[in-house]
Write a protein that holds these residues in place. Structure first.
Motif, short mmCIF file in Angstrom:
data_model
loop_
_atom_site.label_atom_id
_atom_site.label_comp_id
_atom_site.label_asym_id
_atom_site.label_seq_id
_atom_site.Cartn_x
_atom_site.Cartn_y
_atom_site.Cartn_z
N TYR B 79 0.82 -1.21 0.00
CA TYR B 79 0.00 0.00 0.00
C TYR B 79 0.85 1.26 0.00
N GLU B 130 -6.06 5.87 5.54
CA GLU B 130 -6.03 4.60 4.81
C GLU B 130 -6.84 4.61 3.52
N TYR C 34 -16.81 3.09 7.36
CA TYR C 34 -15.50 2.46 7.17
C TYR C 34 -14.89 1.85 8.43
N SER C 73 -0.99 -11.19 1.49
CA SER C 73 -0.33 -10.13 0.72
C SER C 73 0.19 -9.03 1.64
N HIS C 74 -0.46 -8.85 2.78
CA HIS C 74 -0.01 -7.82 3.73
C HIS C 74 1.32 -8.19 4.37
N LYS C 77 6.84 -10.45 1.84
CA LYS C 77 7.61 -9.68 0.87
C LYS C 77 7.40 -10.30 -0.51
N GLU C 223 0.32 -3.57 11.58
CA GLU C 223 0.66 -2.21 11.16
C GLU C 223 0.30 -1.96 9.69
N GLY C 224 -0.47 -0.93 9.47
CA GLY C 224 -0.85 -0.58 8.11
C GLY C 224 -1.95 -1.45 7.52
N SER C 226 -5.11 -1.47 7.83
CA SER C 226 -6.30 -0.78 7.31
C SER C 226 -6.07 -0.27 5.89
N TYR C 227 -4.81 0.04 5.57
CA TYR C 227 -4.50 0.41 4.19
C TYR C 227 -4.71 -0.79 3.25
N LYS C 230 -8.42 -1.33 2.56
CA LYS C 230 -8.99 -0.42 1.56
C LYS C 230 -8.50 -0.77 0.17
N GLN C 231 -7.20 -1.02 0.04
CA GLN C 231 -6.63 -1.27 -1.28
C GLN C 231 -7.23 -2.50 -1.95
N LYS C 232 -7.52 -3.51 -1.16
CA LYS C 232 -8.03 -4.75 -1.75
C LYS C 232 -9.56 -4.75 -1.84
N GLY C 233 -10.19 -3.59 -1.57
CA GLY C 233 -11.64 -3.51 -1.73
C GLY C 233 -12.41 -4.16 -0.60
N LEU C 235 -12.75 -2.82 2.65
CA LEU C 235 -13.21 -1.90 3.69
C LEU C 235 -14.64 -1.49 3.37
N THR D 65 -15.03 0.29 -4.35
CA THR D 65 -13.63 0.06 -4.68
C THR D 65 -13.46 -1.34 -5.26
N GLU D 94 -8.69 5.40 -3.25
CA GLU D 94 -8.80 3.95 -3.18
C GLU D 94 -7.46 3.28 -2.86
N THR D 95 -6.58 4.03 -2.22
CA THR D 95 -5.33 3.46 -1.70
C THR D 95 -4.57 2.66 -2.76
#
Lengths: 351, 351, 351, 351
Positions: B79, B130, C34, C73-74, C77, C223-224, C226-227, C230-233, C235, D65, D94-95
């Motif tokens: 992200y 976010e 959200y 994915s979060h 690496k 950590e992170g 919530s990002y 949102k990114q993966k649709g 949220l 999203t 949309e991050t």
């Protein structure tokens, strides 16, 4: 300490001298960048001499993993997968390069390094709805990762199966030279073009410094491929380097002659091993040999030569991998054979 | 038809002869593959001579887009985004290579080809939750895509800003030679290593056949980078090719001398243009010049020379791009200057 | 035509009435979007009552595939992979969702639906250099896709192995209710939190309309996150829907009671089948049963009931899958048992 | 402390009661999973009543999203990009969801929240070779993120432009209800289907708990879409939840009536603000208003109401965003208007 002779792989040396000469001769010519140079153009023409269809699109890239990820990501829709052998290079030795472009590999058990129609059909029959990926491509290597070679009949059968099940057939030709120079199989480049939708011809393992020529017998699949090249970091500013490799190797039969040399040196070793009574994990067909040797024998050979111990077996034996190349010196093979014969004699005299 | 002299770019010729010689000399040495060859090892040592920290990790890859996508995808979380100038190479001319690895580029207006702290801070202040990506890296090019050069003071300021806002600073050095050979800026390679977390040194545009050396002054960022290299198809089987480029160029000062040559030839042209009364879209600083020329002048120059018309302006003028290189022949520059002076004289006599 | 009773899966019905009531009661409350709504906050508190560490981060998402792709994915690496059973949901039934985020799954043979340390260690020992992905996470399902349950001892062993080999342990709890309600295993939610770095609690298959609660016992991994959501649709604008599911099910022991109900009904069927002399492909442990039945018996049962024929065996038998749920009506189970007993009696009388 | 009335957004409340009733009524029906339930089937039929082409494929997903990333990743080739306004939701909020699927967004300046043909053509004309992405889709939002509405003429013009330049037209209809309920524009759902290749109808912001219906007027683009749904984690096990939202809202005109209600309440506020002498950053057209208010006025309004201060302007003024919805209580609007009138009177009397 004396330098050992290496049979570890077929990319230990640099390039055939003619390639270096061509690079030197053309060095100060001002050429367009990004693949539009005259060397690349001539190299494509040189390869086309071996193909029937003179409109076949050809692209040059630096390496095999790059070629694999480019072709597969270019041709598959996001939810489509590629079928490969469990021993397939894309599955085992590319650090997830294909998955990194978003695609699953459906693995099937290999038989002698090769995929069989039965095993492929099992995968197809299991993938029937949207809860599973949709297999849309078949990946085979020619020669395989284990040095075996698909015969014309096998290729025909796989090609038919692919057409019937709407799979594209992609042939990894990192070691295409060895396959096309085999005495057992009368395969020519145009045969490969008959069966494959897309394939590549590697020179890194047969006298080039670098380079795979990606060939699209199914020409419409190449649409937009130059965009994929650039996006994946594969479009070289000085395309002339790639052009020079293929021009030097394909303007006459050099590529095939060097492949034949590698195979012949391998066969000399294979015969010596057989004569000495050793078995093989796979029947020798090309420049990669997988003999089964007692650990004592391996130890003695490793005194003078380098090669990989591939897989430890029970009962004091291991499979080893011995690889010859375009650059293999016949006198080095002589020495290897002498060593084997020496061991044999010793065993006999001990017996 | 006579061949025109090209000032279109700095990658029209092959390589400096010393590179070809080194390749030829070492050609039949048996070397380990995939970057463990002795040439690559020596090349790294050669580059380290210009750096203070002798533990700095260095990796060689084939091209700039590859270097960019590798570094960015290796270092960003899914992200996280990278901030770049609207004119940044990764944004404009890499076919979405960065986005293809999953990352957004936050663009900011450039000023003289460069990013300014103010514009960067605006982006940072907008990205607070976010629902937006999290900027985590700053991308700048040195020299920039427009031939300008960040001064030590500017680099210090950006580096400070990055540290304060937890951004990694990544410097694209496709044309690092020109930046480090400028008379106006007394920049050295170690200065770059002081400011950047990671940067690369390109040779494709300064006498190499191919190659970028990715350098990690922030050494821990390199963890696992060899995996990324392999996954993205960037790990060359015959790493010796890359090693040879950097060894030949960095075992002495050749890389910098060739950069200086390119800059000097550009300055000769710049001076001639200025003397002839022409303005510049950007102040000449390196081997890329962006003079503003009347269409009549452009037409006359194109009779004998090749260069890009960059942007059409109003009132019968265009910005053109003139590029010199390590291979630029001073007598070709003489001819270009003579042509300009000829045009000037004509104008004067017409006046 | 009479409606058949379905034992096909545990998501055929809607939701427990208390969830619908809670949605109705709170329907016109104005709530932040959200995930910041008061229902979600209360739901997290309700879940935390079952955990020791009150700082454990919790996130709600709509479904299991979404949870899997998000967590993996979060945390990985780009070049890292996840180890899973060949029968693992992420490998078989998610249309390449994990690969679509760029990651390879290293599959290992399952034993009774479970992963064993030996098989995991084999994968780890094979992945030693940058030519292969780097396994960095272990995925197990509790209950497994085949209805089996990891015991505390097995979880401890896997957790120890993960710590030793630097793998994160991720537990897919789409059917966690069944695992935590088993009479054979005295597992509690906090036990799961002891062993896993991250896990999720599914309610879709135990009385919720939708929803998985992703729990991070290893808090820093969140950590992170919530990002990533949102990114993966993932949220949801009206997070209250998810909050309501978990609040209704976890404000008291409802979630576990419903899980127990499902298991008990399954055990009634299992006992009846055993008494009737049928074998099982896997020992019954939770709400999924895999009896081996003759095709004649299957045919007769399908007259009144629906269930999946899982795998055809030789000799006129197949494995079938029978699933009970929170909503299974005991009188429907009575009917199923009666039918089995009727068939048995008939067989006996025919015998 | 008294509860303030919120005009912050249109997703603060739950769902229209009819949706909850339908969920309750059908709760214990045993239904197939993954979108094959009878509620989803009926919901599709209900939507099709508003379209001419009864074969139009429709899919339900949970959020906007998710809909955006699904459609775009499903339809673009790896090197293709999507054109959007700088204010487009996919670009700003949309991050990096689109980039995470590998695609670049080409942004163009917006005019009144809308894309203009001129700006689109500029982008197209710049993207001419393989060094840049290939724009292949146009993304617009109806209503736009700023509450403006594309007229039929504007849609026709964009649709023509897309056809001419081989772009697919994708319309984000998160707030489609407001666009189709505007008095100024006589737009119907079938008009949208005429212009768009693919669009979606959102209910989250118009009385649903969740849900977007993705509609493919260009039916062949839907091929394989169910695979994409599953792969991206968007296929809900209990599809009935989504089905129920759309069935309740589309079995009669409820969706459009609720949209009209939201618009009407917004217009009442807009008129009051205009009468009070305030300007608007954008002309009011739908349920989102962007008045420019003095900071004093904003402060007084915030005593009783909640709304976002959108952008600080010079001279003591800011743009604020006021949003009404299907659930907006007219008496709350009365209070807001009274407050404004009170402020006006006070100003007058102070004057």
């Amino acid at each position: 300490m004396k330098e050992k002779i290496s049979f570890k792989n077929d990319y230990s040396e640099g390039a055939h001298p003619r390639i270096l000469e061509l690079l030197a001769q053309t060095n100060l010519q001002q050429e367009p960048g990004y693949g539009y140079d005259s060397l690349s153009e001539q190299a494509k023409a040189a390869i086309l001499r071996f193909l029937n269809d003179q409109e076949t699109p050809i692209y040059f890239v630096a390496g095999g993993t790059q070629a694999n990820l480019l072709v597969i990501s270019h041709l598959l829709k996001p939810y489509e997968s590629i079928i490969a052998a469990e021993s397939g290079h894309i599955h085992v030795h590319e650090t997830g390069a294909i998955e990194a472009t978003g695609h699953k590999i459906n693995t099937v058990p290999q038989s002698n390094g090769k995929l069989t129609p039965d095993n492929i059909l099992k995968v197809i029959s299991l993938h029937t709805d949207e809860h599973m990926v949709k297999p849309a491509m078949l990946y085979i290597s020619q020669t395989t990762e284990l040095g075996s070679i698909y015969s014309k009949e096998e290729l025909q059968e796989l090609s038919d199966l692919c057409k019937e099940h709407n799979l594209k057939l992609f042939i990894d030709g990192a070691r295409m030279a060895a396959a096309l120079s085999s005495d057992q199989h009368q395969l020519r480049l145009n045969d490969i073009a008959q069966y494959a939708d897309v394939f590549y011809i590697g020179v890194t393992k047969n006298a080039g410094l670098l380079g795979e020529a990606i060939v699209f017998p199914n020409a419409q699949l190449a649409e937009g491929f130059s965009y994929s090249l650039k996006q994946k970091g594969a479009l070289m500013a000085k395309g002339r380097i790639l052009g020079a490799q293929f021009l030097a190797l394909f303007e006459d039969d050099l590529y095939f002659e060097l492949g034949k040399h590698a195979n012949q040196q391998a066969m000399r070793i294979a015969t010596a091993l057989e004569d000495a009574g050793f078995r093989f994990a796979l029947q020798p067909e090309s420049n990669q040999l997988f003999p089964i040797l007692p650990h004592q024998v391996i130890e003695r050979l490793l005194e003078d030569f380098e090669f990989y111990v591939w897989e430890k077996l029970d009962a004091g034996e291991s499979i080893v991998r011995i690889v010859t190349s375009w650059a293999t010196n016949p006198t080095d093979v002589d020495r290897f054979i002498a060593k084997i014969n020496g061991l044999k004699t010793k065993q006999v005299s001990q017996g």
